[in-house]
Design a protein around this motif. Structure first.
Motif, PDB file in Angstrom:
ATOM      1  N   HIS A 107       0.832  -1.203   0.000  1.00  0.00           N
ATOM      2  CA  HIS A 107       0.000   0.000   0.000  1.00  0.00           C
ATOM      3  C   HIS A 107       0.867   1.253   0.000  1.00  0.00           C
ATOM      4  O   HIS A 107       0.576   2.229  -0.705  1.00  0.00           O
ATOM      5  N   LYS A 163       2.422   1.551  -3.493  1.00  0.00           N
ATOM      6  CA  LYS A 163       1.409   1.903  -4.482  1.00  0.00           C
ATOM      7  C   LYS A 163       1.001   3.366  -4.337  1.00  0.00           C
ATOM      8  O   LYS A 163       0.648   4.014  -5.332  1.00  0.00           O
ATOM      9  N   ASP A 164       1.011   3.898  -3.117  1.00  0.00           N
ATOM     10  CA  ASP A 164       0.769   5.331  -2.930  1.00  0.00           C
ATOM     11  C   ASP A 164       1.790   6.146  -3.718  1.00  0.00           C
ATOM     12  O   ASP A 164       1.447   7.112  -4.412  1.00  0.00           O
ATOM     13  N   SER A 182       1.202   5.671  -7.515  1.00  0.00           N
ATOM     14  CA  SER A 182       0.029   6.403  -7.985  1.00  0.00           C
ATOM     15  C   SER A 182       0.329   7.891  -8.104  1.00  0.00           C
ATOM     16  O   SER A 182      -0.107   8.559  -9.047  1.00  0.00           O
ATOM     17  N   GLU A 207      -6.781  -0.975  -9.901  1.00  0.00           N
ATOM     18  CA  GLU A 207      -6.980  -0.760  -8.470  1.00  0.00           C
ATOM     19  C   GLU A 207      -7.348   0.681  -8.165  1.00  0.00           C
ATOM     20  O   GLU A 207      -7.009   1.597  -8.923  1.00  0.00           O
ATOM     21  N   ARG A 208      -7.993   0.858  -7.042  1.00  0.00           N
ATOM     22  CA  ARG A 208      -8.332   2.202  -6.559  1.00  0.00           C
ATOM     23  C   ARG A 208      -8.191   2.227  -5.047  1.00  0.00           C
ATOM     24  O   ARG A 208      -8.204   1.183  -4.392  1.00  0.00           O
ATOM     25  N   ARG A 209      -8.048   3.432  -4.505  1.00  0.00           N
ATOM     26  CA  ARG A 209      -7.863   3.564  -3.063  1.00  0.00           C
ATOM     27  C   ARG A 209      -9.193   3.733  -2.344  1.00  0.00           C
ATOM     28  O   ARG A 209     -10.086   4.433  -2.807  1.00  0.00           O
ATOM     29  N   TRP A 213      -5.461  -0.040  -0.957  1.00  0.00           N
ATOM     30  CA  TRP A 213      -5.725  -0.295  -2.371  1.00  0.00           C
ATOM     31  C   TRP A 213      -6.534  -1.578  -2.532  1.00  0.00           C
ATOM     32  O   TRP A 213      -6.272  -2.579  -1.870  1.00  0.00           O
ATOM     33  N   ASN A 227      -9.045  -3.960  -5.614  1.00  0.00           N
ATOM     34  CA  ASN A 227      -9.414  -4.202  -7.007  1.00  0.00           C
ATOM     35  C   ASN A 227     -10.861  -4.685  -7.024  1.00  0.00           C
ATOM     36  O   ASN A 227     -11.125  -5.887  -7.080  1.00  0.00           O
TER      37      ASN A 227
END
Length: 423
Positions: free
Chosen positions: A304, A307-308, A311, A360-362, A368, A370
């Motif tokens: 996470h 991925k932050d 993104s 994926e989205r937060r 995160w 899916n």
């Protein structure tokens, strides 16, 4: 009479609740040169172009008056704060307000220097969501508003440059490969990173290769050790580091391959962790007492967290420092065909890549997910690449100070396998 003061907008409620008060005040400063009342902002913060969050405290940081344009040094800012005053921005016509809010930021604090504000701003601009939250809460004293939304594939294609697939960008200082393991094959991305202090990078290749048996890594061996990578001038590059997901798919075989090649064996952690990367030493292959000769280091990643960062990187303009740039999506042959036949329909090779990067989205808890269960393998590859780059310290390397990042080691474990022992 009840009075309550809060210092940090933890979460996303303090600022919004303050703004709901019947009357709201903010602190403005007075320019020591023209006398104008100023509400300081990042637009007038003067930071040298080569400054980084790590070097900001060693550079001359100044502020340009919003009104007269005069440059303030730190002493000017202190004088401006001392001669500042509270200004009512809401409810000035209410004689006896029931609730009164005060908005006071780091800009107006005497004990927070400009170079600290500049460093925090540079971190926030880098795209790291944690840094953006820290900037909003700790410096602007505002609630953090997630401005990412759901990514769309057009935004991914907007990161492309003109290079054909497989061509290295000439500013690349090191190449890395990042691999997501599946039962019947491997997804991978190869990326070039620049030692510029901003972690600028360029995609070289992205794709999928099959694997006929659980212990068949021949396609990866070819990509890493046999294939050659060049920039437009003909300069040759080699893949220097790699990382592979070892959890869930033929883990023992992945460990054995990592032991042979020096690729980092990784797995993702569930939820957010205290450290972005933790390292442990494995003594045995999973599900057995069979020892791993010399042991193997396993890198557990806070997915996470990384991925932050990834993104945020996708929001940076491809021409700006720290950008996460893609190749054009077309091969050299396709480029030639497009020039000869402009109307010929040619499929862009980044179709899967763009779809995976948008899967994926937060959530509101900044995790995160899916929700549509769409393929996301290349997204996972790129977040592992971010983790590898930060772990190796690429973001701290500069061409004028280091030829290569220092190898990371963990106390009490075996030395990380050397990439100089190539096949």
């Amino acid at each position: 009479v009840k009075r309550m003061f809060t210092s940090t907008c933890a979460g996303k409620f303090v600022y919004s609740e303050t703004m709901k008060c019947h009357q709201v005040w903010r602190f403005d400063v007075r320019c020591p040169h023209c006398g104008a009342m100023i509400h300081m902002d990042t637009e007038h913060l003067l930071i040298p172009e080569d400054a980084t969050p790590e070097t900001a405290d060693m550079m001359t940081i100044a502020y340009e008056c919003n009104d007269c344009g005069q440059h303030w040094d730190e002493e000017d800012r202190y004088q401006a704060i001392r001669s500042g005053r509270w200004v009512c921005i809401k409810g000035s016509d209410i004689p006896r307000p029931g609730r009164v809010g005060f908005h006071h930021r780091a800009w107006e604090c005497l004990d927070i220097p400009l170079h600290e504000i500049a460093a925090a701003w540079l971190r926030a601009k880098s795209g790291n969501i944690a840094a953006k939250i820290a900037w909003a809460n700790g410096y602007e004293a505002r609630d953090y508003k997630d401005d990412l939304g759901d990514r769309v594939e057009d935004a991914i294609y907007a990161l492309c440059d003109e290079r054909p697939a497989g061509e290295v960008h000439p500013l690349s200082d090191v190449l890395t490969i990042h691999i997501d393991t599946q039962d019947k094959g491997f997804w991978y991305t190869i990326r070039g990173w620049q030692y510029d202090g901003h972690l600028s990078s360029w995609l070289v290749k992205a794709g999928y290769v099959p694997s006929l048996r659980s212990d068949d890594f021949s396609a990866l061996d070819k990509i890493i050790f046999d294939d050659e990578y060049f920039d437009a001038s003909g300069k040759k590059y080699e893949i220097s580091y790699g990382i592979i997901d070892s959890a869930g798919h033929r883990t023992a075989e992945v460990y054995a391959w990592c032991k042979r090649t020096g690729i980092f064996a990784a797995r993702g952690a569930q939820g957010r962790k205290v450290q972005p990367v933790t390292v442990s030493k494995l003594e045995h292959y999973p599900g057995s007492n069979r020892p791993i000769p010399g042991g193997l280091l396993l890198y557990t990643l806070d997915t996470h967290y990384h991925k932050d960062i990834l993104s945020g990187k996708l929001q940076i303009d491809p021409t700006d420092p720290g950008a996460f740039v893609l190749h054009s999506g077309f091969s050299a042959l396709q480029h030639a065909l497009k020039k000869q036949h402009p109307d010929m329909p040619i499929k862009n090779g980044l179709t899967d890549y763009a779809a995976h990067m948008c899967a994926e989205r937060r959530t509101e808890k900044h995790l995160w997910e899916n929700p549509e269960r769409q393929p996301e393998h290349l997204w996972d590859c790129e977040q592992m690449g971010i983790a590898l780059a930060y772990y190796l310290g690429f973001h701290e390397c500069r061409k004028d100070t280091a030829a290569a990042p220092p190898p990371k080691q963990s106390t009490g474990t075996t030395t990380r396998p050397s990439w100089f022992n190539r096949r």
